[in-house]
Scaffold this active site. Structure first.
Site, PDB file in Angstrom:
ATOM      1  N   ASP A 231       0.712  -1.008  -0.030  1.00 29.07           N
ATOM      2  CA  ASP A 231       0.060  -0.128   0.070  1.00 29.07           C
ATOM      3  C   ASP A 231       0.835   1.177   0.033  1.00 29.07           C
ATOM      4  O   ASP A 231       2.158   1.218   0.081  1.00 29.07           O
ATOM      5  CB  ASP A 231      -0.976   0.087   1.157  1.00 29.07           C
ATOM      6  CG  ASP A 231      -0.291  -0.530   2.374  1.00 29.07           C
ATOM      7  OD1 ASP A 231       0.939  -0.442   2.690  1.00 29.07           O
ATOM      8  OD2 ASP A 231      -1.107  -0.932   3.417  1.00 29.07           O
TER       9      ASP A 231
ATOM     10  N   ASP B  55      -7.840  -2.701  14.047  1.00 26.61           N
ATOM     11  CA  ASP B  55      -9.357  -2.817  13.616  1.00 26.61           C
ATOM     12  C   ASP B  55      -9.644  -3.914  12.525  1.00 26.61           C
ATOM     13  O   ASP B  55     -10.633  -4.181  11.995  1.00 26.61           O
ATOM     14  CB  ASP B  55      -9.767  -1.292  12.736  1.00 26.61           C
ATOM     15  CG  ASP B  55      -9.406  -1.106  11.625  1.00 26.61           C
ATOM     16  OD1 ASP B  55      -8.292  -1.812  11.319  1.00 26.61           O
ATOM     17  OD2 ASP B  55      -9.403  -0.234  11.078  1.00 26.61           O
TER      18      ASP B  55
ATOM     19  N   HIS C  85      -7.590  -4.532   9.853  1.00 26.32           N
ATOM     20  CA  HIS C  85      -7.389  -4.281   8.482  1.00 26.32           C
ATOM     21  C   HIS C  85      -5.988  -5.253   8.118  1.00 26.32           C
ATOM     22  O   HIS C  85      -5.102  -5.287   9.014  1.00 26.32           O
ATOM     23  CB  HIS C  85      -7.241  -2.955   8.029  1.00 26.32           C
ATOM     24  CG  HIS C  85      -6.155  -2.204   8.480  1.00 26.32           C
ATOM     25  ND1 HIS C  85      -6.295  -0.944   9.244  1.00 26.32           N
ATOM     26  CD2 HIS C  85      -4.749  -2.472   8.514  1.00 26.32           C
ATOM     27  CE1 HIS C  85      -5.332  -0.650   9.693  1.00 26.32           C
ATOM     28  NE2 HIS C  85      -4.274  -1.322   9.400  1.00 26.32           N
TER      29      HIS C  85
ATOM     30  N   GLU D  44      -9.700  -1.650   5.022  1.00 28.36           N
ATOM     31  CA  GLU D  44     -10.379  -1.281   6.443  1.00 28.36           C
ATOM     32  C   GLU D  44     -11.834  -2.112   6.486  1.00 28.36           C
ATOM     33  O   GLU D  44     -12.003  -2.635   5.409  1.00 28.36           O
ATOM     34  CB  GLU D  44     -10.794   0.169   6.351  1.00 28.36           C
ATOM     35  CG  GLU D  44      -9.558   1.200   6.168  1.00 28.36           C
ATOM     36  CD  GLU D  44      -8.770   1.242   7.580  1.00 28.36           C
ATOM     37  OE1 GLU D  44      -8.874   0.151   8.471  1.00 28.36           O
ATOM     38  OE2 GLU D  44      -8.152   2.349   7.818  1.00 28.36           O
TER      39      GLU D  44
HETATM   40  C1  F6R Z   1       1.269  -1.335   6.170  1.00 34.01           C
HETATM   41  C2  F6R Z   1       0.121  -2.073   6.151  1.00 34.01           C
HETATM   42  C3  F6R Z   1      -0.768  -2.259   7.466  1.00 34.01           C
HETATM   43  C4  F6R Z   1      -0.171  -2.285   8.645  1.00 34.01           C
HETATM   44  C5  F6R Z   1      -1.179  -2.345   9.912  1.00 34.01           C
HETATM   45  C6  F6R Z   1      -0.221  -2.793  10.971  1.00 34.01           C
HETATM   46  O1  F6R Z   1       2.021  -1.701   4.797  1.00 34.01           O
HETATM   47  O2  F6R Z   1      -0.157  -2.854   5.440  1.00 34.01           O
HETATM   48  O3  F6R Z   1      -1.758  -3.024   7.157  1.00 34.01           O
HETATM   49  O4  F6R Z   1       0.576  -3.812   8.358  1.00 34.01           O
HETATM   50  O5  F6R Z   1      -1.380  -1.261   9.851  1.00 34.01           O
HETATM   51  O6  F6R Z   1       0.778  -1.743  11.481  1.00 34.01           O
HETATM   52  P1  F6R Z   1       1.998  -1.897  12.422  1.00 34.01           P
HETATM   53  O7  F6R Z   1       2.909  -3.061  12.096  1.00 34.01           O
HETATM   54  O8  F6R Z   1       2.662  -0.867  12.525  1.00 34.01           O
HETATM   55  O9  F6R Z   1       1.173  -2.262  13.729  1.00 34.01           O
END
Ligand code: F6R
Length: 260
Positions: A66, A135, A137, A142
């Site tokens: 992303d 949440d 995702h 989301e």
């Molecule tokens: C980032 C991504 C997100 C993160 C998620 C968890 O490329 O795809 O899905 O993996 O927001 O973030 P962290 O690892 O910072 O807790």
């Protein structure tokens, strides 16, 4: 779905082992890269193996999950720059072999379609690293995301922007509202999914991911439908798993040769 419960350092070694064995078998392996905190220890381990054991990324391809929309090209939190800093530059991975969705494109839908084509042209992703949001995702799909979605523009939830404010000087208003993200359908085409989660704040999302009903309300639950999905969690992130003892017992009795 395989669930491994171990300290964060061990989880990183397991993920790096899986990546290393792919690269040793096929130097032109296609890796799926996540940003955020969850994969950082894996990137540290890969950098160490590159330095000390000559693990080569010279022919590998990398596709990011992303990207934020609209962050300037030189912004340190632009995911393409984060990946360059955290992993690519440390393993001498040629820049043109790592790509992400173009969050600065004039025509964002066209950029998303081009990204899907690029992944397909590379032969698909062999191993996709994933983190999970509080949440539920994965990538930036989301709650409410179609389980069949493809790369597209999404609006980040307030919760995700709050969670990510730590990367933007704790100012949630600096976190972009929009992103481009691989869809759940795109991610599900990777041949092996490896999700890492640590910390108690991830416990509910991990419980839903592994043991909840498959639902767009917890997008990561789509992974239950994947034939080769690995969930690597520490004790805190595993603290709400109903079958934690069973997962521990299963992993403890797994033959050494099996790998992830
Ligand atoms: C980032 C991504 C997100 C993160 C998620 C968890 O490329 O795809 O899905 O993996 O927001 O973030 P962290 O690892 O910072 O807790």
């Amino acid at each position: 779905m395989e669930v491994v419960i171990a300290p964060a350092e061990e989880l990183a070694v397991l993920a790096a082992d899986a990546i290393e064995s792919l690269l040793r078998r096929d130097p032109a392996t296609v890796l799926g890269l996540a940003t955020g905190s969850s994969p950082l220890k894996v990137y540290d381990e890969l950098a160490r193996r590159h330095e000390e054991a000559g693990l080569s990324f010279a022919r590998a391809r990398g596709f990011m999950l992303d990207e934020y929309v609209g962050l300037p090209a030189d912004h340190p939190e632009r995911y393409r720059n984060v990946i360059e800093t955290e992993v690519a530059s440390r393993v001498a991975w040629p820049s043109d072999q790592v790509q992400g969705p173009d969050g600065l494109a004039d025509d964002l839908p066209a950029a998303c379609a081009a990204y899907e084509r690029a992944i397909a042209d590379a032969g698909g992703v062999d191993l996709q690293l994933l983190g999970i949001g509080t949440d539920g995702h994965i990538a930036f799909n989301e709650p409410g995301s179609s389980l069949a979605s493809r790369t597209r523009i999404k609006t980040l939830t307030r919760q995700t922007r709050l969670d990510n404010a730590r990367f933007f000087g704790d100012d949630v208003e600096q976190v972009p509202q929009h992103c481009l993200t691989q869809g759940l359908g795109t991610i599900m085409e990777a041949r092996h999914l490896v999700l890492l989660a640590t910390g108690r704040h991830k416990a509910e999302a991990v419980h839903q991911l592994v043991e909840g009903p498959v639902s767009a309300m917890w997008p990561a639950t789509v992974m239950q439908m994947h034939p080769h999905a690995t969930v690597l969690v520490d004790d805190a992130a595993a603290s709400r798993l109903q079958l934690a003892d069973y997962y521990r017992q299963t992993y403890d009795s797994k033959p050494d040769w099996q790998g992830l």
